[in-house]
Design a protein around this motif. Structure first.
Motif, PDB file in Angstrom:
ATOM      1  N   CYS A  55       0.852  -1.191   0.000  1.00  0.00           N
ATOM      2  CA  CYS A  55       0.000   0.000   0.000  1.00  0.00           C
ATOM      3  C   CYS A  55       0.886   1.238   0.000  1.00  0.00           C
ATOM      4  N   SER A 149      -4.056   4.069  -0.802  1.00  0.00           N
ATOM      5  CA  SER A 149      -4.174   2.767  -0.148  1.00  0.00           C
ATOM      6  C   SER A 149      -3.373   2.828   1.139  1.00  0.00           C
ATOM      7  N   CYS A 171     -10.179   5.811   0.308  1.00  0.00           N
ATOM      8  CA  CYS A 171      -8.968   4.998   0.457  1.00  0.00           C
ATOM      9  C   CYS A 171      -9.297   3.513   0.408  1.00  0.00           C
ATOM     10  N   ASP A 172      -8.396   2.755  -0.187  1.00  0.00           N
ATOM     11  CA  ASP A 172      -8.397   1.300  -0.037  1.00  0.00           C
ATOM     12  C   ASP A 172      -7.675   1.034   1.275  1.00  0.00           C
TER      13      ASP A 172
END
Length: 213
Positions: A55, A149, A171-172
Motif C-alpha cells: 500500500c 491505499s 482509500c483502499d
C-alpha cells in the motif's frame, strides 16, 4: 382551564423530549452498527495484511506520550506493530499522525523518534502534526499526503472508526490491530468510541475539511 393548558404543554414537552432521546439513541446505535459491521472484514493480522499486497503508507494514529518523551503503552504497541509492517515491505512510508502543537508531549515527534530507534529510516517517516483526531488523521492522509491505499495501525476498539472514515474518503484500507496486552482505562476508551463513531461517520460521509470545522 389555565392549569389544564399548562399540564397539556408539559405533557407535550415530555413527549417531544422522549422522541428526541429515542431518535438520538437510534441514530447513534445505527451508525455504530454500520461502522463496526462494515469495517470488521477489513481488520486483519499483520501477516494477512502482507499477503494482501503493498500500500502507499502505514498510518499510525497518535496517543498520549509521557513527559519524558516516551510513548504510552498503547502508543508503543502501535509503533512496534507499524515498524514490523514496514520491515516486511508493506509500504515505503509510515505516517505518524497526532497532536504536534506543543513542544512537550509532542506525539508525532515522540512517534518518529521511537520508530527510528526501532530501525525505521528517518527518511521513511512522515510527521503529521495536525492529526488532532482520528478523522483529521485519515482526512489528511488522503487529501494532504495523497494516500490512496493505507494500512491503519491502532487498537482493535479504535480500528472500525478509522477504517470507515478512510473508506468513505476514498482509500483502499486495511486495519492492523496493535493490541499486545491490556490497557488502563480500557472501558473509558470503549465508551468514548460510541459517540465518536457517529461523529466521524457523518464527517467522512460529507468529506468535511477539518481545517474549516
Amino acid at each position: 382551564m389555565a392549569r389544564s393548558n399548562i399540564g397539556g404543554f408539559f405533557a407535550f414537552c415530555a413527549k417531544a423530549v422522549c422522541a428526541c432521546l429515542l431518535g438520538a439513541v437510534l441514530v447513534v446505535g445505527g451508525t455504530n452498527a454500520y461502522v463496526v459491521t462494515s469495517a470488521t472484514p477489513s481488520i486483519t493480522s499483520a501477516e494477512q495484511a502482507r499477503l494482501r499486497g503493498t500500500c502507499d503508507a502505514v498510518v499510525v494514529l497518535g496517543a498520549s506520550v509521557f513527559t519524558d518523551g516516551t510513548p504510552s503503552d498503547i502508543l508503543r504497541d502501535r509503533l512496534e506493530t507499524a515498524a514490523g509492517l514496514y520491515a516486511s515491505g508493506i509500504a515505503p512510508t509510515i505516517i505518524v499522525s497526532g497532536d504536534g502543537s506543543t513542544v512537550y508531549n509532542n506525539e508525532p515527534e515522540t512517534m518518529k523518534n521511537y520508530l527510528v530507534n526501532l530501525g525505521v529510516p528517518e527518511s521513511a517517516i512522515v510527521r503529521d502534526d495536525a492529526g488532532l483526531s482520528t478523522y483529521e488523521s485519515m482526512y489528511r492522509a488522503r487529501y494532504v499526503y495523497g494516500v490512496q491505499s493505507v494500512a491503519v495501525v491502532t487498537q482493535n476498539y479504535h480500528l472500525p472508526r478509522a477504517i470507515a472514515s478512510a473508506r468513505l474518503l476514498g482509500c483502499d484500507v486495511v486495519g492492523v490491530p496493535a493490541d499486545r496486552g491490556s490497557y488502563e482505562n480500557q472501558m473509558s476508551y470503549e465508551i468514548r468510541e460510541i459517540p465518536a463513531r457517529t461523529k466521524d461517520l457523518v464527517q467522512a460521509a460529507l468529506h468535511m475539511d477539518p481545517s474549516r470545522l
